[in-house]
Design a protein around this motif. Structure first.
Motif, PDB file in Angstrom:
ATOM      1  N   GLY A  55       0.809  -1.215   0.000  1.00 64.62           N
ATOM      2  CA  GLY A  55       0.000   0.000   0.000  1.00 64.62           C
ATOM      3  C   GLY A  55       0.841   1.263   0.000  1.00 64.62           C
ATOM      4  N   LYS A  56       2.174   1.111  -0.117  1.00 58.36           N
ATOM      5  CA  LYS A  56       3.069   2.268  -0.057  1.00 58.36           C
ATOM      6  C   LYS A  56       3.315   2.815  -1.458  1.00 58.36           C
ATOM      7  N   MET A  57       3.229   4.126  -1.616  1.00 59.22           N
ATOM      8  CA  MET A  57       3.481   4.749  -2.910  1.00 59.22           C
ATOM      9  C   MET A  57       4.975   4.682  -3.241  1.00 59.22           C
ATOM     10  N   GLU A  58       5.275   4.322  -4.465  1.00 55.85           N
ATOM     11  CA  GLU A  58       6.668   4.293  -4.904  1.00 55.85           C
ATOM     12  C   GLU A  58       7.091   5.707  -5.316  1.00 55.85           C
ATOM     13  N   ASN A  59       8.415   5.884  -5.454  1.00 58.10           N
ATOM     14  CA  ASN A  59       8.900   7.173  -5.925  1.00 58.10           C
ATOM     15  C   ASN A  59       8.403   7.442  -7.341  1.00 58.10           C
ATOM     16  N   TYR A  60       8.279   8.709  -7.677  1.00 61.35           N
ATOM     17  CA  TYR A  60       7.761   9.109  -8.988  1.00 61.35           C
ATOM     18  C   TYR A  60       8.793   8.788 -10.062  1.00 61.35           C
ATOM     19  N   GLU A  61       8.386   8.038 -11.076  1.00 58.63           N
ATOM     20  CA  GLU A  61       9.295   7.634 -12.143  1.00 58.63           C
ATOM     21  C   GLU A  61       8.871   8.235 -13.477  1.00 58.63           C
ATOM     22  N   LEU A  62       9.885   8.681 -14.208  1.00 56.97           N
ATOM     23  CA  LEU A  62       9.656   9.121 -15.583  1.00 56.97           C
ATOM     24  C   LEU A  62      10.521   8.231 -16.466  1.00 56.97           C
ATOM     25  N   ILE A  63       9.902   7.474 -17.361  1.00 54.46           N
ATOM     26  CA  ILE A  63      10.676   6.598 -18.242  1.00 54.46           C
ATOM     27  C   ILE A  63      10.889   7.313 -19.573  1.00 54.46           C
ATOM     28  N   HIS A  64      12.147   7.598 -19.848  1.00 54.69           N
ATOM     29  CA  HIS A  64      12.536   8.338 -21.047  1.00 54.69           C
ATOM     30  C   HIS A  64      12.356   7.451 -22.281  1.00 54.69           C
ATOM     31  N   SER A  65      12.272   8.062 -23.449  1.00 53.18           N
ATOM     32  CA  SER A  65      12.110   7.297 -24.690  1.00 53.18           C
ATOM     33  C   SER A  65      13.281   6.338 -24.930  1.00 53.18           C
ATOM     34  N   SER A  66      14.441   6.635 -24.325  1.00 51.94           N
ATOM     35  CA  SER A  66      15.604   5.745 -24.438  1.00 51.94           C
ATOM     36  C   SER A  66      15.533   4.601 -23.429  1.00 51.94           C
ATOM     37  N   ARG A  67      14.433   4.519 -22.681  1.00 48.74           N
ATOM     38  CA  ARG A  67      14.179   3.506 -21.641  1.00 48.74           C
ATOM     39  C   ARG A  67      15.044   3.697 -20.395  1.00 48.74           C
ATOM     40  N   VAL A  68      15.656   4.854 -20.253  1.00 48.99           N
ATOM     41  CA  VAL A  68      16.348   5.189 -19.000  1.00 48.99           C
ATOM     42  C   VAL A  68      15.317   5.768 -18.025  1.00 48.99           C
ATOM     43  N   LYS A  69      15.335   5.276 -16.787  1.00 50.06           N
ATOM     44  CA  LYS A  69      14.381   5.763 -15.790  1.00 50.06           C
ATOM     45  C   LYS A  69      14.937   6.998 -15.084  1.00 50.06           C
ATOM     46  N   PHE A  70      14.113   8.015 -14.947  1.00 46.22           N
ATOM     47  CA  PHE A  70      14.448   9.177 -14.130  1.00 46.22           C
ATOM     48  C   PHE A  70      13.521   9.135 -12.909  1.00 46.22           C
ATOM     49  N   ILE A  71      14.111   8.951 -11.724  1.00 48.42           N
ATOM     50  CA  ILE A  71      13.331   8.697 -10.511  1.00 48.42           C
ATOM     51  C   ILE A  71      13.457   9.890  -9.572  1.00 48.42           C
ATOM     52  N   TYR A  72      12.309  10.448  -9.202  1.00 47.62           N
ATOM     53  CA  TYR A  72      12.276  11.625  -8.331  1.00 47.62           C
ATOM     54  C   TYR A  72      11.657  11.241  -6.993  1.00 47.62           C
ATOM     55  N   PRO A  73      12.114  11.877  -5.888  1.00 44.02           N
ATOM     56  CA  PRO A  73      11.550  11.533  -4.572  1.00 44.02           C
ATOM     57  C   PRO A  73      10.094  11.986  -4.462  1.00 44.02           C
ATOM     58  N   ASN A  74       9.291  11.214  -3.741  1.00 47.16           N
ATOM     59  CA  ASN A  74       7.900  11.626  -3.532  1.00 47.16           C
ATOM     60  C   ASN A  74       7.756  12.278  -2.159  1.00 47.16           C
ATOM     61  N   GLU A  75       6.541  12.704  -1.841  1.00 45.15           N
ATOM     62  CA  GLU A  75       6.311  13.447  -0.601  1.00 45.15           C
ATOM     63  C   GLU A  75       6.559  12.592   0.640  1.00 45.15           C
ATOM     64  N   GLU A  76       6.415  11.272   0.493  1.00 43.66           N
ATOM     65  CA  GLU A  76       6.610  10.396   1.653  1.00 43.66           C
ATOM     66  C   GLU A  76       8.045  10.438   2.151  1.00 43.66           C
ATOM     67  N   GLU A  77       8.987  10.726   1.248  1.00 45.91           N
ATOM     68  CA  GLU A  77      10.393  10.764   1.663  1.00 45.91           C
ATOM     69  C   GLU A  77      10.619  11.889   2.677  1.00 45.91           C
ATOM     70  N   ILE A  78       9.953  13.022   2.470  1.00 46.72           N
ATOM     71  CA  ILE A  78      10.032  14.124   3.434  1.00 46.72           C
ATOM     72  C   ILE A  78       9.370  13.702   4.745  1.00 46.72           C
ATOM     73  N   GLY A  79       8.250  12.989   4.646  1.00 47.13           N
ATOM     74  CA  GLY A  79       7.575  12.499   5.847  1.00 47.13           C
ATOM     75  C   GLY A  79       8.456  11.544   6.636  1.00 47.13           C
ATOM     76  N   ASP A  80       9.142  10.635   5.927  1.00 40.51           N
ATOM     77  CA  ASP A  80      10.059   9.705   6.594  1.00 40.51           C
ATOM     78  C   ASP A  80      11.207  10.456   7.264  1.00 40.51           C
ATOM     79  N   LEU A  81      11.695  11.482   6.575  1.00 42.82           N
ATOM     80  CA  LEU A  81      12.795  12.280   7.129  1.00 42.82           C
ATOM     81  C   LEU A  81      12.338  13.030   8.376  1.00 42.82           C
ATOM     82  N   ALA A  82      11.125  13.577   8.340  1.00 44.53           N
ATOM     83  CA  ALA A  82      10.579  14.284   9.505  1.00 44.53           C
ATOM     84  C   ALA A  82      10.428  13.331  10.688  1.00 44.53           C
ATOM     85  N   PHE A  83       9.986  12.103  10.411  1.00 41.51           N
ATOM     86  CA  PHE A  83       9.834  11.102  11.474  1.00 41.51           C
ATOM     87  C   PHE A  83      11.192  10.757  12.080  1.00 41.51           C
TER      88      PHE A  83
END
Length: 348
Positions: A196-224
Motif C-alpha cells: 500500500g506504499k506509494m513508490e517514488n515518482y518515475e519518468l521513463i525516457h524514450s531511451s528507456r532510462v528511468k528518471f526517478i524523483y523523490p515523492n512526498e513520503e520521503e520528506i515524511g520519513d525524514l521528519a519522522f
C-alpha cells in the motif's frame, strides 16, 4: 559543431568552485577556454571520432565502491558517454581501490607530468538516474556496482541543467523499442498492492532510462527520523522541515604551520525548533537491483543537533558564494540536565 553559443556556455561553466581544492592537472583543464577546451576533449578524452561535447560541469562525486571518499571531478557529457575527469589524489585516498582503478604509468608520479584518471560511463549502459531531495544531488546507475556514481552538485540549478542536457542527448540514441505496455490502472502504476506504499515518482525516457524523483513520503520519513533524534523535545505533528541543504562543516586546525581548515560534507536540516547536521549516505539508497545485502550504515546518521532557542548569534562571511555561516550557541548545552540526572539516579 561546435557552435559559438556552445563554446561560450562551456567556457562559462568551466570554473572550479572556489572553496574546493583540486590537483594541478584539473587546474590546467579549468584554465582552458572555448575551442581549446573542445580540442582538449577530442584529443585526450573522447573515445570515438564523431561524438560531440554537449555539457560541462564541476561537481563532487562519490562512487558506489568507495562511499566514504568524495572527490572533485570535471563532468563532461557527450553524445556517447559521461566522462568523469578525476582529481589524481583520489587514487591514493583508499587502498581498497586498487582493484577499481588499475593505475599504470606510476613512474610518472614524480615527474612534471600530471596524471588524471577518467571514469567513463557509456550512455548505452545507463539504466536509471535518481534525483535527490530538493535537487541537491543525483545518482547515475549503470549495469553493475562499478557503474554507480553520485554527483553532489549542492545546487538545484546545476542538477536541473545537467538532467535536461542528459535527456536531450539520450533522445539521440537509437535503441530497440520496448514492448507494448499493458494497460494499468493508477494504483498498479504507482503503488505496490502488497504494502500500500506509494513508490517514488518515475519518468521513463524514450531511451528507456528511468528518471526517478523523490515523492512526498520521503520528506515524511525524514521528519519522522528527525523527531526520533529529538528525544521527545517536541511532538511530531508540529514538526516541519523548513530547510534541507547539502553543506560543509568547517573544522579549523590551529597550531599547525599555518592555520588550516578542512571541509566535512554534512546534510543540514532546519526545523521550526532545531538545527541538525547529519552524515548522509548519498550513494547506497535506494538499493540497486543487484545489491544482495543492505548497506553497512543507515541513510541518515545524526552528527550534531542544537535547539534554536539556544542559538545566541549567527555570523556571516562577506564573500558572495558560497556563504560561510557561523552558528554560536549558548554554553549551557542541555537545560534539562538536572532532570535527567534525577531520573537516572533515583529510579528506572
Amino acid at each position: 559543431y561546435p557552435s559559438e553559443l556552445l563554446m561560450q556556455k562551456i567556457t562559462e561553466d568551466n570554473q572550479i568552485p572556489v572553496h574546493l581544492h583540486v590537483s594541478v592537472s584539473l587546474q590546467y583543464v579549468a584554465g582552458l577556454k572555448g575551442r581549446a577546451l573542445v580540442e582538449f576533449f577530442h584529443s585526450n578524452i573522447a573515445e570515438v571520432e564523431n561524438e560531440e561535447l554537449r555539457h560541462l560541469m564541476w561537481s563532487s562525486v562519490l562512487f558506489y565502491k568507495t562511499p566514504s571518499v568524495e572527490v572533485m571531478a570535471c563532468v563532461l557529457l557527450s553524445t556517447k558517454a559521461i566522462y568523469f575527469l578525476l582529481d589524481d589524489s583520489f587514487i591514493h585516498a583508499d587502498e581498497h581501490q586498487s582493484d577499481f582503478w588499475n593505475k599504470e604509468n606510476s613512474d610518472c608520479e614524480n615527474s612534471s607530468f600530471h596524471l588524471s584518471c577518467c571514469f567513463v560511463l557509456k550512455l548505452n549502459d545507463l539504466q536509471s538516474v535518481n534525483v535527490g531531495l530538493f535537487d541537491q544531488y543525483f545518482r547515475i546507475t549503470g549495469h553493475s556496482a562499478d557503474h554507480i556514481v553520485t554527483c553532489l552538485t549542492r545546487d538545484s540549478y546545476n542538477t536541473h541543467t545537467f538532467i535536461q542536457q542528459l535527456m536531450a542527448v539520450l533522445s539521440l540514441l537509437a535503441r530497440t523499442p520496448s514492448p507494448e505496455p499493458v494497460d494499468k490502472d493508477f494504483y498498479s502504476e504507482f503503488g505496490s498492492k502488497n504494502t500500500g506504499k506509494m513508490e517514488n515518482y518515475e519518468l521513463i525516457h524514450s531511451s528507456r532510462v528511468k528518471f526517478i524523483y523523490p515523492n512526498e513520503e520521503e520528506i515524511g520519513d525524514l521528519a519522522f527520523l528527525v523527531a526520533e533524534k529529538m528525544d521527545g523535545w517536541t511532538n511530531l505533528p508540529s514538526l516541519n522541515i523548513l530547510l534541507y541543504v547539502l553543506a560543509f562543516q568547517v573544522n579549523h586546525f590551529e597550531g599547525s604551520a599555518q592555520n588550516t581548515s578542512s571541509l566535512q560534507p554534512k546534510t543540514l536540516i532546519l526545523t521550526s525548533s532545531d538545527l541538525f547536521l547529519f552524515d548522509e549516505d548519498y550513494i547506497s539508497y535506494p538499493l540497486p537491483e543487484f545489491a544482495k545485502e543492505p548497506p553497512k550504515r543507515d541513510k541518515y546518521q545524526l552528527a550534531d543537533g542544537r535547539r534554536i532557542r539556544d542559538l545566541d548569534r549567527v555570523l556571516m562571511g562577506y564573500q558572495t558564494y558560497p556563504q560561510a555561516l557561523t552558528f554560536v550557541f549558548d554554553d549551557v548545552q542541555n537545560q534539562d540536565l538536572m532532570q535527567n540526572l534525577t531520573l537516572d539516579h533515583f529510579g528506572e
